[in-house]
Scaffold this motif. Structure first.
Motif, PDB file in Angstrom:
ATOM      1  N   MET A  48      41.996  43.678  28.117  1.00 35.18           N
ATOM      2  CA  MET A  48      42.521  42.430  28.629  1.00 35.18           C
ATOM      3  C   MET A  48      41.578  41.935  29.715  1.00 35.18           C
ATOM      4  SD  MET A  48      46.326  41.591  30.067  1.00 35.18           S
ATOM      5  CE  MET A  48      47.002  42.410  28.647  1.00 35.18           C
ATOM      6  N   PHE A  49      41.338  40.638  29.707  1.00 38.45           N
ATOM      7  CA  PHE A  49      40.450  40.001  30.679  1.00 38.45           C
ATOM      8  C   PHE A  49      41.231  38.918  31.396  1.00 38.45           C
ATOM      9  CE2 PHE A  49      37.919  41.661  27.247  1.00 38.45           C
ATOM     10  CZ  PHE A  49      36.864  42.278  27.893  1.00 38.45           C
ATOM     11  N   SER A  50      41.016  38.789  32.712  1.00 40.69           N
ATOM     12  CA  SER A  50      41.783  37.820  33.487  1.00 40.69           C
ATOM     13  C   SER A  50      40.922  37.114  34.521  1.00 40.69           C
ATOM     14  CB  SER A  50      42.941  38.522  34.207  1.00 40.69           C
ATOM     15  OG  SER A  50      43.636  37.624  35.050  1.00 40.69           O
ATOM     16  N   SER A  51      41.328  35.895  34.796  1.00 45.09           N
ATOM     17  CA  SER A  51      40.827  35.161  35.952  1.00 45.09           C
ATOM     18  C   SER A  51      41.220  35.940  37.210  1.00 45.09           C
ATOM     19  CB  SER A  51      41.498  33.778  35.964  1.00 45.09           C
ATOM     20  OG  SER A  51      41.455  33.180  37.235  1.00 45.09           O
ATOM     21  N   LEU A  52      40.522  35.679  38.293  1.00 40.94           N
ATOM     22  CA  LEU A  52      40.835  36.324  39.571  1.00 40.94           C
ATOM     23  C   LEU A  52      41.928  35.596  40.356  1.00 40.94           C
ATOM     24  CD1 LEU A  52      37.223  37.149  40.775  1.00 40.94           C
ATOM     25  CD2 LEU A  52      39.009  38.793  40.209  1.00 40.94           C
ATOM     26  N   GLU A  53      42.340  34.423  39.876  1.00 43.49           N
ATOM     27  CA  GLU A  53      43.355  33.667  40.612  1.00 43.49           C
ATOM     28  C   GLU A  53      44.693  34.409  40.551  1.00 43.49           C
ATOM     29  OE1 GLU A  53      43.425  29.419  39.992  1.00 43.49           O
ATOM     30  OE2 GLU A  53      41.280  29.432  39.480  1.00 43.49           O
ATOM     31  N   VAL A  54      45.464  34.325  41.647  1.00 45.23           N
ATOM     32  CA  VAL A  54      46.704  35.082  41.796  1.00 45.23           C
ATOM     33  C   VAL A  54      47.647  34.871  40.626  1.00 45.23           C
ATOM     34  CG1 VAL A  54      48.765  35.372  43.241  1.00 45.23           C
ATOM     35  CG2 VAL A  54      46.507  35.157  44.309  1.00 45.23           C
ATOM     36  N   LYS A  55      47.866  33.624  40.218  1.00 42.08           N
ATOM     37  CA  LYS A  55      48.825  33.341  39.133  1.00 42.08           C
ATOM     38  C   LYS A  55      48.410  33.984  37.818  1.00 42.08           C
ATOM     39  CE  LYS A  55      46.778  28.751  39.239  1.00 42.08           C
ATOM     40  NZ  LYS A  55      46.283  28.732  40.603  1.00 42.08           N
ATOM     41  N   ALA A  56      47.111  34.054  37.563  1.00 39.93           N
ATOM     42  CA  ALA A  56      46.633  34.719  36.344  1.00 39.93           C
ATOM     43  C   ALA A  56      46.813  36.231  36.464  1.00 39.93           C
ATOM     44  CB  ALA A  56      45.175  34.362  36.080  1.00 39.93           C
ATOM     45  N   LEU A  57      46.478  36.783  37.611  1.00 42.83           N
ATOM     46  CA  LEU A  57      46.631  38.229  37.802  1.00 42.83           C
ATOM     47  C   LEU A  57      48.094  38.663  37.752  1.00 42.83           C
ATOM     48  CD1 LEU A  57      43.948  38.866  40.559  1.00 42.83           C
ATOM     49  CD2 LEU A  57      43.905  39.657  38.187  1.00 42.83           C
ATOM     50  N   GLU A  58      48.988  37.824  38.276  1.00 44.22           N
ATOM     51  CA  GLU A  58      50.411  38.161  38.234  1.00 44.22           C
ATOM     52  C   GLU A  58      50.949  38.102  36.797  1.00 44.22           C
ATOM     53  OE1 GLU A  58      52.536  35.759  41.085  1.00 44.22           O
ATOM     54  OE2 GLU A  58      51.805  36.979  42.764  1.00 44.22           O
ATOM     55  N   ALA A  64      48.987  44.207  30.984  1.00 44.88           N
ATOM     56  CA  ALA A  64      48.048  45.317  30.790  1.00 44.88           C
ATOM     57  C   ALA A  64      48.744  46.652  31.024  1.00 44.88           C
ATOM     58  CB  ALA A  64      46.848  45.158  31.715  1.00 44.88           C
ATOM     59  N   ASP A  65      49.598  46.699  32.046  1.00 41.85           N
ATOM     60  CA  ASP A  65      50.340  47.935  32.312  1.00 41.85           C
ATOM     61  C   ASP A  65      51.239  48.285  31.129  1.00 41.85           C
ATOM     62  OD1 ASP A  65      49.134  48.131  34.794  1.00 41.85           O
ATOM     63  OD2 ASP A  65      50.888  47.419  35.914  1.00 41.85           O
ATOM     64  N   ALA A  66      51.916  47.275  30.578  1.00 39.78           N
ATOM     65  CA  ALA A  66      52.820  47.516  29.450  1.00 39.78           C
ATOM     66  C   ALA A  66      52.058  48.001  28.220  1.00 39.78           C
ATOM     67  CB  ALA A  66      53.602  46.248  29.120  1.00 39.78           C
ATOM     68  N   ILE A  72      40.219  43.770  32.987  1.00 40.47           N
ATOM     69  CA  ILE A  72      38.930  43.418  33.585  1.00 40.47           C
ATOM     70  C   ILE A  72      39.064  42.016  34.160  1.00 40.47           C
ATOM     71  CG2 ILE A  72      36.454  43.154  33.167  1.00 40.47           C
ATOM     72  CD1 ILE A  72      37.583  45.970  32.462  1.00 40.47           C
ATOM     73  N   THR A  73      38.692  41.835  35.418  1.00 42.54           N
ATOM     74  CA  THR A  73      38.773  40.513  36.037  1.00 42.54           C
ATOM     75  C   THR A  73      37.405  39.849  36.045  1.00 42.54           C
ATOM     76  OG1 THR A  73      38.476  41.459  38.238  1.00 42.54           O
ATOM     77  CG2 THR A  73      40.747  41.117  37.484  1.00 42.54           C
ATOM     78  N   ARG A  74      37.440  38.542  35.892  1.00 42.59           N
ATOM     79  CA  ARG A  74      36.205  37.754  35.834  1.00 42.59           C
ATOM     80  C   ARG A  74      36.378  36.455  36.607  1.00 42.59           C
ATOM     81  NH1 ARG A  74      33.652  39.842  31.137  1.00 42.59           N
ATOM     82  NH2 ARG A  74      33.293  41.949  31.830  1.00 42.59           N
ATOM     83  N   ALA A  75      35.549  36.231  37.599  1.00 43.11           N
ATOM     84  CA  ALA A  75      35.580  34.967  38.329  1.00 43.11           C
ATOM     85  C   ALA A  75      35.280  33.798  37.403  1.00 43.11           C
ATOM     86  CB  ALA A  75      34.570  35.006  39.483  1.00 43.11           C
ATOM     87  N   GLY A 134      37.451  45.942  19.739  1.00 43.67           N
ATOM     88  CA  GLY A 134      38.831  45.731  19.307  1.00 43.67           C
ATOM     89  C   GLY A 134      39.326  44.339  19.653  1.00 43.67           C
ATOM     90  N   ASP A 135      40.619  44.147  19.497  1.00 50.16           N
ATOM     91  CA  ASP A 135      41.247  42.874  19.833  1.00 50.16           C
ATOM     92  C   ASP A 135      41.289  42.730  21.350  1.00 50.16           C
ATOM     93  OD1 ASP A 135      41.603  42.650  17.114  1.00 50.16           O
ATOM     94  OD2 ASP A 135      43.778  42.948  17.171  1.00 50.16           O
ATOM     95  N   ALA A 136      41.293  41.468  21.805  1.00 45.35           N
ATOM     96  CA  ALA A 136      41.259  41.213  23.244  1.00 45.35           C
ATOM     97  C   ALA A 136      42.241  40.110  23.603  1.00 45.35           C
ATOM     98  CB  ALA A 136      39.850  40.813  23.676  1.00 45.35           C
ATOM     99  N   LEU A 137      42.802  40.214  24.797  1.00 43.83           N
ATOM    100  CA  LEU A 137      43.687  39.194  25.346  1.00 43.83           C
ATOM    101  C   LEU A 137      43.055  38.659  26.623  1.00 43.83           C
ATOM    102  CD1 LEU A 137      46.402  37.647  25.556  1.00 43.83           C
ATOM    103  CD2 LEU A 137      47.368  39.684  26.628  1.00 43.83           C
ATOM    104  N   PHE A 138      42.923  37.341  26.690  1.00 39.08           N
ATOM    105  CA  PHE A 138      42.377  36.657  27.858  1.00 39.08           C
ATOM    106  C   PHE A 138      43.523  35.943  28.558  1.00 39.08           C
ATOM    107  CE2 PHE A 138      39.001  37.065  24.806  1.00 39.08           C
ATOM    108  CZ  PHE A 138      37.932  37.468  25.575  1.00 39.08           C
TER     109      PHE A 138
END
Length: 189
Positions: A48-58, A64-66, A72-75, A134-138
């Motif tokens: 899983m890849f995410s923006s670093l902004e709080v709303k995306a991380l939340e 990802a935990d589930a 992986i975070t990406r600015a 593999g498959d990825a979630l952004f």
């Protein structure tokens, strides 16, 4: 084996004009939608890849935990840079966003151009897909997600491809191919 990629925009946020937009977190409704998505089940992804902004991380962290997969975070996955205006009241924001999409080579009110934001998000997604077989979630944001969608479909930048109101929408594609459908509510993931 064909790989799938999913792009999920964060759901509803707690809007606070006194807080920088990138620091806004999810509202109670946004958190509830993420929790409900986890309850229903998620597609299995290897990363899983995410923006670093709080709303995306939340949005991304609990998913990802589930799934028990790396996050992986990406600015470079951040929303279009609107720091020149900061918070705008809803009607003014929508009018400015309309111009952002309609004039993709123009810096509307000091915002970075849509073309620049599109190059950034496409580059970030392409680079991330090289990191997994593999498959990825952004997990990111609506405007840059729309710019990504337009690039994947090989269509011009146009707000008619934007997600519905409120955020918390998703589209997916087979890697190397255009999405077969547009944005849909995250509840349909």
């Amino acid at each position: 084996m064909p790989r799938r990629a999913y792009y999920l925009s964060h759901p509803q946020v707690l809007i606070d004009p006194d807080v920088a937009v990138g620091e806004w977190g999810l509202s109670d409704e946004g958190h509830a939608r993420v929790a409900a998505l986890i309850e229903r089940g998620l597609p299995q992804v290897s990363m899983m890849f995410s923006s670093l902004e709080v709303k995306a991380l939340e949005t991304a962290r609990p998913l990802a935990d589930a799934l028990g997969c790396p996050l992986i975070t990406r600015a470079e996955m951040g929303e279009n840079d609107r720091s020149a205006t900061g918070f705008l009241p809803p009607a003014e924001f929508e009018a400015t966003a309309d111009r952002f999409f309609a004039e993709p080579d123009v810096s509307v009110r000091g915002w970075k151009t849509a073309c620049a934001a599109q190059r950034r998000i496409v580059g970030a997604v392409e680079a991330a897909l090289l990191e997994t077989s593999g498959d990825a979630l952004f997990v990111g944001h609506g405007a840059v997600g729309t710019l990504l969608y337009c690039a994947l479909c090989d269509v011009g930048i146009d707000r008619r491809y934007d997600q519905g109101p409120g955020g918390g929408n998703v589209f997916d594609w087979q890697v190397g191919h255009a999405p077969k459908a547009g944005w849909r509510p995250m509840e349909d993931l």
